[in-house]
Design a protein around this motif. Structure first.
Motif, PDB file in Angstrom:
ATOM      1  N   TYR A  40       0.856  -1.182   0.000  1.00 35.36           N
ATOM      2  CA  TYR A  40       0.000   0.000   0.000  1.00 35.36           C
ATOM      3  C   TYR A  40       0.890   1.230   0.000  1.00 35.36           C
ATOM      4  O   TYR A  40       2.069   1.167   0.375  1.00 35.36           O
ATOM      5  CB  TYR A  40      -0.884   0.008   1.244  1.00 35.36           C
ATOM      6  N   ALA A  41       0.328   2.366  -0.390  1.00 36.10           N
ATOM      7  CA  ALA A  41       1.115   3.599  -0.488  1.00 36.10           C
ATOM      8  C   ALA A  41       1.749   3.984   0.838  1.00 36.10           C
ATOM      9  O   ALA A  41       2.837   4.564   0.873  1.00 36.10           O
ATOM     10  CB  ALA A  41       0.232   4.735  -1.006  1.00 36.10           C
ATOM     11  N   SER A  42       1.090   3.652   1.946  1.00 34.98           N
ATOM     12  CA  SER A  42       1.633   3.983   3.269  1.00 34.98           C
ATOM     13  C   SER A  42       2.910   3.214   3.579  1.00 34.98           C
ATOM     14  O   SER A  42       3.720   3.629   4.412  1.00 34.98           O
ATOM     15  CB  SER A  42       0.592   3.661   4.348  1.00 34.98           C
ATOM     16  N   ASN A  77       2.934   0.476   5.046  1.00 33.04           N
ATOM     17  CA  ASN A  77       2.733  -0.249   6.304  1.00 33.04           C
ATOM     18  C   ASN A  77       2.375  -1.725   6.113  1.00 33.04           C
ATOM     19  O   ASN A  77       2.694  -2.557   6.960  1.00 33.04           O
ATOM     20  CB  ASN A  77       1.608   0.412   7.112  1.00 33.04           C
ATOM     21  N   LEU A  78       1.705  -2.023   4.998  1.00 31.45           N
ATOM     22  CA  LEU A  78       1.212  -3.381   4.784  1.00 31.45           C
ATOM     23  C   LEU A  78       1.534  -3.878   3.378  1.00 31.45           C
ATOM     24  O   LEU A  78       1.592  -3.100   2.438  1.00 31.45           O
ATOM     25  CB  LEU A  78      -0.306  -3.421   4.983  1.00 31.45           C
ATOM     26  N   LYS A  79       1.696  -5.190   3.289  1.00 30.99           N
ATOM     27  CA  LYS A  79       1.916  -5.803   1.979  1.00 30.99           C
ATOM     28  C   LYS A  79       0.570  -6.068   1.316  1.00 30.99           C
ATOM     29  O   LYS A  79      -0.447  -6.276   1.977  1.00 30.99           O
ATOM     30  CB  LYS A  79       2.677  -7.123   2.130  1.00 30.99           C
ATOM     31  N   THR A  80       0.584  -6.054   0.000  1.00 33.64           N
ATOM     32  CA  THR A  80      -0.615  -6.398  -0.764  1.00 33.64           C
ATOM     33  C   THR A  80      -0.163  -7.137  -2.024  1.00 33.64           C
ATOM     34  O   THR A  80       0.963  -7.628  -2.085  1.00 33.64           O
ATOM     35  CB  THR A  80      -1.480  -5.153  -1.078  1.00 33.64           C
ATOM     36  N   GLY A  81      -1.019  -7.218  -3.022  1.00 30.33           N
ATOM     37  CA  GLY A  81      -0.669  -7.949  -4.242  1.00 30.33           C
ATOM     38  C   GLY A  81      -1.896  -8.606  -4.837  1.00 30.33           C
ATOM     39  O   GLY A  81      -3.030  -8.216  -4.567  1.00 30.33           O
ATOM     40  N   LEU A 140     -14.906  -4.395   6.799  1.00 32.07           N
ATOM     41  CA  LEU A 140     -14.679  -5.732   7.340  1.00 32.07           C
ATOM     42  C   LEU A 140     -13.237  -6.192   7.111  1.00 32.07           C
ATOM     43  O   LEU A 140     -12.667  -6.906   7.932  1.00 32.07           O
ATOM     44  CB  LEU A 140     -15.647  -6.736   6.700  1.00 32.07           C
ATOM     45  N   ALA A 141     -12.668  -5.765   5.992  1.00 31.50           N
ATOM     46  CA  ALA A 141     -11.290  -6.137   5.668  1.00 31.50           C
ATOM     47  C   ALA A 141     -10.272  -5.269   6.406  1.00 31.50           C
ATOM     48  O   ALA A 141      -9.073  -5.519   6.335  1.00 31.50           O
ATOM     49  CB  ALA A 141     -11.063  -6.016   4.163  1.00 31.50           C
ATOM     50  N   MET A 142     -10.754  -4.241   7.083  1.00 34.26           N
ATOM     51  CA  MET A 142      -9.908  -3.304   7.839  1.00 34.26           C
ATOM     52  C   MET A 142      -8.855  -2.629   6.961  1.00 34.26           C
ATOM     53  O   MET A 142      -7.694  -2.504   7.322  1.00 34.26           O
ATOM     54  CB  MET A 142      -9.241  -4.019   9.034  1.00 34.26           C
ATOM     55  N   ARG A 143      -9.320  -2.198   5.785  1.00 37.72           N
ATOM     56  CA  ARG A 143      -8.397  -1.540   4.842  1.00 37.72           C
ATOM     57  C   ARG A 143      -8.894  -0.149   4.407  1.00 37.72           C
ATOM     58  O   ARG A 143      -8.316   0.448   3.511  1.00 37.72           O
ATOM     59  CB  ARG A 143      -8.213  -2.418   3.596  1.00 37.72           C
ATOM     60  N   LYS A 144      -9.935   0.371   5.059  1.00 36.69           N
ATOM     61  CA  LYS A 144     -10.486   1.666   4.648  1.00 36.69           C
ATOM     62  C   LYS A 144      -9.456   2.798   4.723  1.00 36.69           C
ATOM     63  O   LYS A 144      -9.493   3.729   3.915  1.00 36.69           O
ATOM     64  CB  LYS A 144     -11.708   2.023   5.515  1.00 36.69           C
ATOM     65  N   LYS A 145      -8.553   2.708   5.683  1.00 32.00           N
ATOM     66  CA  LYS A 145      -7.554   3.769   5.841  1.00 32.00           C
ATOM     67  C   LYS A 145      -6.334   3.553   4.954  1.00 32.00           C
ATOM     68  O   LYS A 145      -5.474   4.432   4.855  1.00 32.00           O
ATOM     69  CB  LYS A 145      -7.130   3.873   7.309  1.00 32.00           C
ATOM     70  N   GLU A 146      -6.258   2.409   4.308  1.00 30.92           N
ATOM     71  CA  GLU A 146      -5.095   2.080   3.475  1.00 30.92           C
ATOM     72  C   GLU A 146      -5.368   2.283   1.984  1.00 30.92           C
ATOM     73  O   GLU A 146      -4.475   2.657   1.229  1.00 30.92           O
ATOM     74  CB  GLU A 146      -4.656   0.634   3.718  1.00 30.92           C
TER      75      GLU A 146
END
Length: 231
Positions: free
Chosen positions: A14-16, A18-22, A167-173
């Motif tokens: 993610y742009a922050s 802080n977390l991996k994605t893909g 629910l995925a807790m990704r709204k801020k990411e």
């Protein structure tokens, strides 16, 4: 024999930072498996070509279904994910279906990719199938047709909705609200009555799936609709 272009992401964070994605693995494996069962030709492509990272969330035990686990352990398949075709290198080829696999990462490299937009525009205007699942639907956002209108304007489509993002807790990411963005383009956004359950919307030769839990149904619907064109 049908020919499919399965489009995946090249983004791993993610742009922050802080977390991996893909790539969300099941959103690729089910359509890949269904196509291979029918001996169809499959090309996995990405905006930059080369490696597509896999979102670690999609590899958690409760998310990793039998089909995805099988492909995760398939060395040949995993090698394909490390060596995807660059979209610019497949623009002269024809496909019966262009399928946008999801994962939050696609929100970064799908919406503004000019090559992807061109491929989808040509595919759709030639009355050939365009399909997208979950966040991959974001790749349709900025596609304009020859008449200057957005492809999704007036179309019934689905995608990962804003409550599911909660629910995925990704709204801020995430970089934007996908559901709101689709509605702003004039799309008729449809979603399952119960969040995080399978939901697929067919609007002519445009097919969309709501979330990872739609992966199996999407594969079934896409292959069924493609087989109709053979009759």
């Amino acid at each position: 024999m049908k020919k499919l272009l399965l489009v995946v992401t090249n983004v791993d964070k993610y742009a922050s930072g802080n977390l991996k994605t893909g790539l969300w693995l099941s959103e690729l494996t089910h359509i890949f498996h269904a196509a291979k069962e029918r001996s169809w030709e499959v090309t996995i492509g990405s905006p930059k070509g080369g490696n597509t990272p896999i979102d670690p969330e999609s590899l958690k035990p409760f998310m990793l279904d039998e089909v995805s686990r099988e492909y995760l352990e398939n060395n040949a398949f995993m090698e394909e994910l490390k060596n995807t075709s660059r979209l610019q290198d497949v623009t002269e080829r024809t496909f019966d279906c262009i399928y946008l696999a999801g994962g939050h990462a696609t929100m970064y490299d799908f919406p503004d990719d000019a090559t992807l937009q061109s491929l989808i525009k040509s595919q759709y205007e030639n009355n050939k199938m365009v399909a997208a699942i979950c966040h991959g639907v974001g790749g349709l956002l900025n596609v304009k047709l020859s008449d200057g209108k957005y492809l999704i304007e007036g179309k019934s489509i689905t995608g990962f909705d804003w409550f599911e993002e909660t629910l995925a807790m990704r709204k801020k990411e995430v970089p934007f609200n996908l559901e709101a963005a689709l509605k702003e383009r004039g799309a008729h956004f449809k979603k399952a009555f119960i969040p995080m359950t399978s939901h697929v919307v067919v609007a002519g030769h445009l097919i969309t799936g709501q979330n990872p839990f739609s992966s199996k149904e999407m594969a079934q619907v896409v292959t069924r609709e493609l087989e109709k064109t053979s009759k």
